[in-house]
Motif scaffolding. Sequence first.
Motif, PDB file in Angstrom:
ATOM      1  N   GLN A   1      49.001  41.456  30.666  1.00  0.00           N
ATOM      2  CA  GLN A   1      48.740  40.037  30.469  1.00  0.00           C
ATOM      3  C   GLN A   1      47.689  39.528  31.458  1.00  0.00           C
ATOM      4  N   LEU A   2      47.834  39.922  32.739  1.00  0.00           N
ATOM      5  CA  LEU A   2      46.875  39.486  33.746  1.00  0.00           C
ATOM      6  C   LEU A   2      45.478  40.023  33.438  1.00  0.00           C
ATOM      7  N   THR A   3      45.395  41.306  33.063  1.00  0.00           N
ATOM      8  CA  THR A   3      44.094  41.897  32.741  1.00  0.00           C
ATOM      9  C   THR A   3      43.438  41.179  31.573  1.00  0.00           C
ATOM     10  N   ARG A   4      44.233  40.904  30.533  1.00  0.00           N
ATOM     11  CA  ARG A   4      43.688  40.240  29.352  1.00  0.00           C
ATOM     12  C   ARG A   4      43.196  38.832  29.681  1.00  0.00           C
ATOM     13  N   GLU A   5      43.986  38.070  30.446  1.00  0.00           N
ATOM     14  CA  GLU A   5      43.596  36.700  30.767  1.00  0.00           C
ATOM     15  C   GLU A   5      42.400  36.653  31.711  1.00  0.00           C
ATOM     16  N   LEU A   6      42.342  37.594  32.658  1.00  0.00           N
ATOM     17  CA  LEU A   6      41.193  37.617  33.567  1.00  0.00           C
ATOM     18  C   LEU A   6      39.916  38.003  32.830  1.00  0.00           C
ATOM     19  N   SER A   7      40.041  38.880  31.831  1.00  0.00           N
ATOM     20  CA  SER A   7      38.850  39.283  31.078  1.00  0.00           C
ATOM     21  C   SER A   7      38.287  38.125  30.265  1.00  0.00           C
ATOM     22  N   LYS A   8      39.159  37.195  29.858  1.00  0.00           N
ATOM     23  CA  LYS A   8      38.712  36.038  29.080  1.00  0.00           C
ATOM     24  C   LYS A   8      38.245  34.885  29.954  1.00  0.00           C
ATOM     25  N   ALA A   9      38.621  34.904  31.228  1.00  0.00           N
ATOM     26  CA  ALA A   9      38.295  33.786  32.122  1.00  0.00           C
ATOM     27  C   ALA A   9      36.789  33.718  32.364  1.00  0.00           C
TER      28      ALA A   9
ATOM     29  N   TYR B   1      46.664  37.718  52.444  1.00  0.00           N
ATOM     30  CA  TYR B   1      46.230  38.981  51.862  1.00  0.00           C
ATOM     31  C   TYR B   1      44.741  38.890  51.518  1.00  0.00           C
ATOM     32  N   PRO B   2      43.852  39.417  52.371  1.00  0.00           N
ATOM     33  CA  PRO B   2      42.419  39.419  52.043  1.00  0.00           C
ATOM     34  C   PRO B   2      42.146  40.277  50.814  1.00  0.00           C
ATOM     35  N   LEU B   3      41.280  39.786  49.946  1.00  0.00           N
ATOM     36  CA  LEU B   3      40.907  40.526  48.742  1.00  0.00           C
ATOM     37  C   LEU B   3      39.693  41.392  49.052  1.00  0.00           C
ATOM     38  N   GLN B   4      39.798  42.682  48.775  1.00  0.00           N
ATOM     39  CA  GLN B   4      38.743  43.631  49.082  1.00  0.00           C
ATOM     40  C   GLN B   4      37.955  43.954  47.819  1.00  0.00           C
ATOM     41  N   GLY B   5      36.627  43.778  47.885  1.00  0.00           N
ATOM     42  CA  GLY B   5      35.772  44.108  46.764  1.00  0.00           C
ATOM     43  C   GLY B   5      34.869  45.276  47.087  1.00  0.00           C
ATOM     44  N   ALA B   6      34.225  45.812  46.060  1.00  0.00           N
ATOM     45  CA  ALA B   6      33.328  46.949  46.275  1.00  0.00           C
ATOM     46  C   ALA B   6      32.065  46.525  47.010  1.00  0.00           C
ATOM     47  N   LEU B   7      31.524  45.347  46.675  1.00  0.00           N
ATOM     48  CA  LEU B   7      30.300  44.864  47.310  1.00  0.00           C
ATOM     49  C   LEU B   7      30.520  43.601  48.125  1.00  0.00           C
ATOM     50  N   VAL B   8      31.402  42.743  47.641  1.00  0.00           N
ATOM     51  CA  VAL B   8      31.660  41.456  48.292  1.00  0.00           C
ATOM     52  C   VAL B   8      33.163  41.250  48.363  1.00  0.00           C
ATOM     53  N   ASN B   9      33.663  40.849  49.516  1.00  0.00           N
ATOM     54  CA  ASN B   9      35.077  40.475  49.611  1.00  0.00           C
ATOM     55  C   ASN B   9      35.215  39.054  49.074  1.00  0.00           C
ATOM     56  N   PRO B  10      35.850  38.903  47.900  1.00  0.00           N
ATOM     57  CA  PRO B  10      35.761  37.616  47.203  1.00  0.00           C
ATOM     58  C   PRO B  10      36.626  36.499  47.752  1.00  0.00           C
ATOM     59  N   GLY B  11      37.668  36.793  48.544  1.00  0.00           N
ATOM     60  CA  GLY B  11      38.497  35.700  49.040  1.00  0.00           C
ATOM     61  C   GLY B  11      39.782  36.198  49.667  1.00  0.00           C
TER      62      GLY B  11
ATOM     63  N   LEU C   1      53.428  46.582  42.308  1.00  0.00           N
ATOM     64  CA  LEU C   1      52.934  45.583  41.353  1.00  0.00           C
ATOM     65  C   LEU C   1      52.045  44.567  42.059  1.00  0.00           C
ATOM     66  N   TRP C   2      52.477  44.133  43.247  1.00  0.00           N
ATOM     67  CA  TRP C   2      51.702  43.130  43.988  1.00  0.00           C
ATOM     68  C   TRP C   2      50.319  43.672  44.369  1.00  0.00           C
ATOM     69  N   ASN C   3      50.262  44.909  44.827  1.00  0.00           N
ATOM     70  CA  ASN C   3      48.984  45.498  45.202  1.00  0.00           C
ATOM     71  C   ASN C   3      48.062  45.651  43.992  1.00  0.00           C
ATOM     72  N   THR C   4      48.646  45.978  42.836  1.00  0.00           N
ATOM     73  CA  THR C   4      47.836  46.089  41.619  1.00  0.00           C
ATOM     74  C   THR C   4      47.318  44.717  41.195  1.00  0.00           C
ATOM     75  N   PHE C   5      48.179  43.686  41.318  1.00  0.00           N
ATOM     76  CA  PHE C   5      47.746  42.315  41.047  1.00  0.00           C
ATOM     77  C   PHE C   5      46.540  41.953  41.923  1.00  0.00           C
ATOM     78  N   LEU C   6      46.655  42.258  43.208  1.00  0.00           N
ATOM     79  CA  LEU C   6      45.565  41.918  44.128  1.00  0.00           C
ATOM     80  C   LEU C   6      44.278  42.641  43.738  1.00  0.00           C
ATOM     81  N   ALA C   7      44.388  43.912  43.326  1.00  0.00           N
ATOM     82  CA  ALA C   7      43.202  44.670  42.938  1.00  0.00           C
ATOM     83  C   ALA C   7      42.537  44.073  41.707  1.00  0.00           C
ATOM     84  N   LEU C   8      43.356  43.708  40.697  1.00  0.00           N
ATOM     85  CA  LEU C   8      42.794  43.115  39.482  1.00  0.00           C
ATOM     86  C   LEU C   8      42.151  41.764  39.762  1.00  0.00           C
ATOM     87  N   ILE C   9      42.833  40.944  40.554  1.00  0.00           N
ATOM     88  CA  ILE C   9      42.295  39.616  40.892  1.00  0.00           C
ATOM     89  C   ILE C   9      41.012  39.759  41.706  1.00  0.00           C
ATOM     90  N   SER C  10      41.007  40.711  42.634  1.00  0.00           N
ATOM     91  CA  SER C  10      39.818  40.926  43.457  1.00  0.00           C
ATOM     92  C   SER C  10      38.631  41.344  42.602  1.00  0.00           C
TER      93      SER C  10
END
Length: 415
Positions: free
Chosen positions: A37-45, A123-133, A150-159
């Motif tokens: 659900q999170l992946t689908r909603e983030l892809s549409k955002a 929880y800092p969000l880690q990105g490949a090029l930019v840390n987004p927040g 689950l929480w760590n996967t959520f953070l990765a998807l959101i990041s």
Amino acid sequence: FSMFGLVVIMNGVFTTRVRRQEELAREKEVNTGALFQLTRELSKAGGIDEVVKVSADDIEGHFSIRPVILVRDINIDQPSLARETPGNDLPDEEFNIAEWIYIHGRDAGNSQNMLQPAGMSFYPLQGALVNPGIVILRHGRTFSGEKEALWNTFLALISNAMERELLGDLARKAKFLDESDRFYKTLFNSVSHELRIPVATILAASDTLVGSQVTNTMEAELSKEIYSATLRLNRLIENLLNMSRLESGRIALRLDWHDLNDLVYKVVNDLKEELKTISLRIDIPENMPLVRIDFGLMEQVLFNLIYNACQYAPATSEVMVAAGYKDGNVILRVSDKGPGFTPAEMEHVFNKFFRANERRTGGLGLGLSIVKGFAEAHKGSVFAANRPGGGAEVTVTIPSDLPDITDISTEKSDV
């Protein structure tokens, strides 16, 4: 009895294990559904704000905690959090702690760092090029087991989603800055060139008048050159000021009832020098009503249209100015018998500083941009087209009521 007791105990152990396995399977199924659900909603955002909202809603839905999500400020070169992130209700002290943790890239749960206020986790969000927040939770516990995974996967998807949007914003910002730089250089070169010509003319003519003996005839000619150059310089400055007014959005209409004949003939008189080699035809119906317009702005509109037609029309050719009223709109139309617009020019004809390369005429390419801006300030529109017989035609449509003469009352005099 011992055997029966052992069997009962073994059955209980196996049943407990089966139930635990069933609970784990059900929990994994729920977690998989939550991630899907999170992946689908983030892809549409679309846009960082929507990504933040979707992320906060899903975290609250699956972890029963409403998070605060802070986003990197792309307007600052150094890593920093944007204070105006939607949903940010942190006091300054907590925001400063969050920014410190974001910059240094350290998780700060309840037992991990002495900086954080009690009951809060960062929880800092880690990105490949930019840390987004950074994600901030107000709770007095830490995740473990399946919940932690689950929480760590959520953070990765959101990041990933936030980094995608931030990189898009950064790319658009870089493109805008590049276009602004090119626009500035074009503007500077164009303005410098166009201002240099009349200034040089004025200086040369003035120097001749002051430094040498000239006849009356030559003096008159030089004075005429100075006057023409001054008019050109004044026209350039007026166009720049008008464009500045349009860009600032501070145009206040002064609407009043006016006769279009006055407007047309006032502009024609101002352009009598440019119209000397042009055959001008004016078409205004005899029953043309008074219309409610800003006379000053519409004077600039018509001036630019006729001036452009004079610049592009061949000598001795005809320029036609037509005015009318139809279906609650004032219609002004200026047409010429020049080369018209090419298909490529038609797309950019109302852009600022746009001029066709093959046409060597004066000006900054602001005339039609000002026409469009002033027409839209009247809640009107402008349309450019090629005439069937050759030449260009620009039509301006301005909404206007008709004057109501039924409410005019005659006051009785006491005398």
